[in-house]
Write a protein that holds these residues in place. Structure first.
Motif, PDB file in Angstrom:
ATOM      1  N   ARG A  55      -0.588   7.158   3.983  1.00 34.61           N
ATOM      2  CA  ARG A  55      -1.236   6.965   2.681  1.00 34.61           C
ATOM      3  C   ARG A  55      -1.422   5.475   2.381  1.00 34.61           C
ATOM      4  O   ARG A  55      -2.494   5.062   1.930  1.00 34.61           O
ATOM      5  N   ASP A  56      -0.411   4.675   2.647  1.00 27.09           N
ATOM      6  CA  ASP A  56      -0.517   3.239   2.369  1.00 27.09           C
ATOM      7  C   ASP A  56      -1.600   2.585   3.214  1.00 27.09           C
ATOM      8  O   ASP A  56      -2.345   1.719   2.722  1.00 27.09           O
ATOM      9  N   ALA A  59      -5.016   3.399   1.959  1.00 26.91           N
ATOM     10  CA  ALA A  59      -5.320   2.599   0.775  1.00 26.91           C
ATOM     11  C   ALA A  59      -5.715   1.173   1.164  1.00 26.91           C
ATOM     12  O   ALA A  59      -6.656   0.600   0.589  1.00 26.91           O
ATOM     13  N   ARG A  60      -5.022   0.590   2.140  1.00 32.01           N
ATOM     14  CA  ARG A  60      -5.381  -0.762   2.599  1.00 32.01           C
ATOM     15  C   ARG A  60      -6.795  -0.774   3.169  1.00 32.01           C
ATOM     16  O   ARG A  60      -7.567  -1.719   2.939  1.00 32.01           O
ATOM     17  N   GLU A  63      -9.306  -0.456   0.215  1.00 31.16           N
ATOM     18  CA  GLU A  63      -9.348  -1.704  -0.551  1.00 31.16           C
ATOM     19  C   GLU A  63     -10.124  -2.781   0.199  1.00 31.16           C
ATOM     20  O   GLU A  63     -10.970  -3.480  -0.384  1.00 31.16           O
ATOM     21  N   ALA A  89      -3.271  13.208  -4.359  1.00 33.77           N
ATOM     22  CA  ALA A  89      -2.782  11.824  -4.450  1.00 33.77           C
ATOM     23  C   ALA A  89      -3.719  10.857  -3.734  1.00 33.77           C
ATOM     24  O   ALA A  89      -4.009   9.764  -4.244  1.00 33.77           O
ATOM     25  N   LEU A  90      -4.210  11.242  -2.560  1.00 36.10           N
ATOM     26  CA  LEU A  90      -5.133  10.386  -1.818  1.00 36.10           C
ATOM     27  C   LEU A  90      -6.443  10.215  -2.576  1.00 36.10           C
ATOM     28  O   LEU A  90      -7.033   9.123  -2.588  1.00 36.10           O
ATOM     29  N   ASP A  93      -5.807   7.711  -5.277  1.00 35.96           N
ATOM     30  CA  ASP A  93      -5.803   6.360  -4.725  1.00 35.96           C
ATOM     31  C   ASP A  93      -7.231   5.860  -4.509  1.00 35.96           C
ATOM     32  O   ASP A  93      -7.570   4.723  -4.874  1.00 35.96           O
ATOM     33  N   ALA A  96      -8.923   5.024  -7.784  1.00 35.35           N
ATOM     34  CA  ALA A  96      -8.371   3.808  -8.388  1.00 35.35           C
ATOM     35  C   ALA A  96      -8.844   2.551  -7.664  1.00 35.35           C
ATOM     36  O   ALA A  96      -9.000   1.489  -8.282  1.00 35.35           O
ATOM     37  N   LEU A  97      -9.075   2.658  -6.364  1.00 39.68           N
ATOM     38  CA  LEU A  97      -9.501   1.497  -5.572  1.00 39.68           C
ATOM     39  C   LEU A  97     -11.012   1.278  -5.599  1.00 39.68           C
ATOM     40  O   LEU A  97     -11.491   0.296  -5.048  1.00 39.68           O
ATOM     41  N   SER A 128      -8.125  15.171  -9.643  1.00 40.86           N
ATOM     42  CA  SER A 128      -8.323  13.758  -9.305  1.00 40.86           C
ATOM     43  C   SER A 128      -9.436  13.101 -10.114  1.00 40.86           C
ATOM     44  O   SER A 128      -9.399  11.899 -10.364  1.00 40.86           O
TER      45      SER A 128
END
Length: 302
Positions: A55-56, A59-60, A63, A89-90, A93, A96-97, A128
């Motif tokens: 997940r992190d 997100a990177r 972004e 959740a994804l 993310d 939000a990004l 979402s």
């Protein structure tokens, strides 16, 4: 063009074998795409190996891609996951990004029923708030959407488009007509499977979701536009790309594009257990693309 029409380019996601995304290499790819005339970027698709990233790291990647695109072209981000709550959740993310939409496949270990897939999509879209593109990719998920299921989903708030596989060029127009008769007006019907997509575009498909465009956008922009205006010329250009389509069918688009990445100065290998092409096959890929350099308009890259 609106977000869910035209050409969507799907790049690889360069990362090391620990799954850490190489954001500099990714931004190099995104920079090439953002100025090419494509209509959207399909980040973290199957060619983008989304299921191999945490997940992190997803997100990177999102972004970095959105920062590099800098408003020049919208980003549709892959949000598929085994669990519904993880996909929600994804999607959160991605929203939000700054992703414009989420690309959602019914990823599974246990084969899913149509009702389970419907509820999965309804939950992700509803919770979402991110616009959702249905990602029908039975080659990886082993689930094939019926036109009736897509029509049910298309009536849910927030589910706005479908990315359909192509089986053969001849099948695409009939499939498109069937879906058009069932989905609401304004719902986008698009296709993937580069080697078959020209007939879908000629028939009036809204979008082409392309692996080749993720590395060579210029020829794909030209092909997509020509298909709207001149079917004879579009078929001629598509036929000229037959050696490329043959390689992608035989070895998968993912492996072929990874074999070419080094020509952009990007040192990347697919995530294990996927292996790079053998050197003999890689050389065949390079030779094929070299021979088609004028057609591909690679601007000196290859």
């Amino acid at each position: 063009m609106t977000l869910f029409t035209g050409l969507s380019a799907f790049p690889i996601t360069p990362a090391n074998q620990s799954g850490r995304v190489d954001t500099d290499a990714l931004r190099t790819l995104i920079s090439r795409l953002a100025g090419s005339g494509i209509d959207s970027i399909g980040l973290l698709g199957s060619t983008g190996t989304y299921m191999y990233l945490s997940r992190d790291e997803r997100a990177r990647a999102i972004e970095s891609a959105i920062a590099e695109a800098a408003g020049r072209v919208p980003v549709i981000a892959g949000i598929g996951a085994l669990r519904t709550d993880d996909a929600i959740a994804l999607a959160g993310d991605a929203k939000a990004l700054g992703a414009a939409a989420g690309l959602l496949a019914p990823v599974s270990y246990t084969l899913l029923s149509e009702n389970e897939v419907f509820e999965h999509f309804a939950a992700v879209a509803g919770e979402s708030g991110l616009p959702i593109v249905i990602y029908d990719n039975p080659g990886t998920t082993h689930f094939r959407f019926t036109s009736e299921l897509i029509a049910r989903l298309a009536r849910l708030p927030g589910i706005v488009a479908a990315k359909n596989p192509t089986v053969t060029p001849d099948d695409s127009p009939a499939h498109l007509a069937t879906l058009r008769a069932q989905v609401p007006p304004g719902f986008s019907v698009g296709y993937s499977g580069d080697w078959n997509c020209v007939e879908a575009l000629i028939a009036g498909a809204d979008a082409w979701y392309s692996v080749l465009a993720g590395m060579f956008p210029t020829v794909c922009v030209n092909l997509a536009r020509t298909a709207r205006e001149d079917s004879v010329e579009a078929r001629r250009l598509n036929a000229a790309l037959t050696p490329v389509w043959d390689l992608m069918r035989q070895h998968t688009g993912l492996r072929v594009i990874y074999a070419l990445a080094e020509r952009l100065g990007i040192r990347a290998e697919p995530p294990r257990p996927i292996l790079p092409l053998a050197e003999r096959v890689k050389q065949q890929v390079l030779d094929t693309f070299d021979a088609l350099s004028e057609t591909l308009d690679q601007s000196g890259v290859i």
